[in-house]
Scaffold this active site. Structure first.
Site, PDB file in Angstrom:
ATOM      1  N   GLY A  55      23.379  14.763 -28.786  1.00  0.00           N
ATOM      2  CA  GLY A  55      22.869  13.580 -29.462  1.00  0.00           C
ATOM      3  C   GLY A  55      23.629  12.334 -29.089  1.00  0.00           C
ATOM      4  CD  GLU A 218      14.840  21.658  -5.482  1.00  0.00           C
ATOM      5  OE1 GLU A 218      13.718  21.289  -5.095  1.00  0.00           O
ATOM      6  OE2 GLU A 218      15.813  21.812  -4.709  1.00  0.00           O
ATOM      7  CG  ASP A 248      22.876  15.579 -23.059  1.00  0.00           C
ATOM      8  OD1 ASP A 248      21.799  16.112 -23.374  1.00  0.00           O
ATOM      9  OD2 ASP A 248      23.988  16.068 -23.323  1.00  0.00           O
TER      10      ASP A 248
END
Length: 301
Positions: A55, A218, A248
């Site tokens: 988060g 990729e 993230d």
């Protein structure tokens, strides 16, 4: 490693375009030339403490790109917690109001009552980002609150669980996971873009408006209700130094674009987020590797 102890509840009172409900972690990192064998002790050549938690990572990356951000979380009333609040301040994420709660634990103690007290933050955001490093019921409640207020939702189902509540899919405007998470969620092997396309179709059938499966070097596979044919979006090849937190970085960047550039196509948002995540893997550390807007090409903005 999560900061624990007596948690202090924290959120931002200002209106923010990107609201994140999630975890704050303190990472204790030791670098070694190899992993020790069972029962073996070896020397590490470097140790450092860093700031992490999915988060907070996503919130910090969005903030470094220029987003007005809000973090709804709990940190321990200890040195880890104190340091984390200072870290949020340094990343221009307001620490807002602090209320002391005398119970053990931190991340997993964030609950629906806390969310109700932060309802003005969630309900006035442009985008809400959630993950699963806090209690799933809390993330689900946050998504419900956001949806009821017309706030766009970006859900990152990490760490993944095979028995994920079906409502997570239907409440997600954008459902973003990596290949290993996609495998857990669908039961399908995801080792290539072609495999990822099959998994993305399964996830979309569960009710997601858009699905993104990140594939590291990729790139990504995406599809949406408006573009129902899966599409592979490659990323720039770079020399990776440390891939920790790259996912993230991608999610934080995507939240930024969803909030501030809503007229861009999802594919263009993904291409720009891929670029930013690729920058992050070229430096050591998690949040410390996340680029600022001033260090990125103007064409991204």
């Amino acid at each position: 490693m999560a900061a624990s102890g007596e948690p202090r509840r924290q959120w931002q009172e200002e209106v923010a375009a990107v609201a994140v409900v999630g975890s704050c972690m303190t990472d204790l990192v030791s670098l070694t030339s190899r992993l020790p064998k069972t029962g073996e002790t070896i020397h590490g050549h470097k140790f450092f403490i860093g700031f992490g938690g999915k988060g907070a990572n996503q919130c910090v990356q969005a903030a470094r790109l220029g987003a007005q951000t809000s973090m709804v979380c709990k940190v321990g009333k200890d040195s880890f917690g104190n340091d984390y609040i200072e870290n949020l301040k340094q990343n221009d994420i307001s620490t807002g109001q602090n209320i002391i709660v005398i119970v053990a634990g931190a991340n997993l103690l964030l609950n629906t009552e806390d969310l109700r007290k932060a309802a003005h933050v969630i309900g006035r955001a442009k985008v809400l980002v959630c993950q699963l490093e806090i209690t799933p019921a809390t993330s689900l409640e946050a998504l419900i609150m956001a949806r009821s207020n017309g706030v766009k939702t970006l859900f990152n189902p990490a760490p993944a669980m095979a028995d994920l509540d079906p409502r997570f899919y239907t409440l997600s405007d954008v459902f973003c996971c990596n290949e290993s998470e996609a495998e857990i969620l669908t039961g399908l092997a995801v080792s290539s873009p072609a495999n990822a396309e099959k998994a993305a179709l399964v996830l979309q059938e569960r009710g997601c408006q858009a699905v993104i499966i990140t594939l590291g070097a990729e790139g990504c596979v995406m599809l949406s209700q408006t573009e129902p044919v899966p599409k592979h979006i490659p990323t720039e090849k770079v020399k990776a130094v440390d891939t920790t937190g790259a996912g993230d970085s991608f999610v934080g960047a995507l939240a930024f674009y969803l909030a501030y550039y809503p007229n861009l196509s999802l594919e263009e948002m993904i291409k720009r987020s891929n670029y930013i995540a690729a920058v992050s893997v070229q430096a050591v550390g998690t949040q410390s590797s996340y680029p600022y807007k001033k260090d990125l090409p103007l064409t991204l903005f």
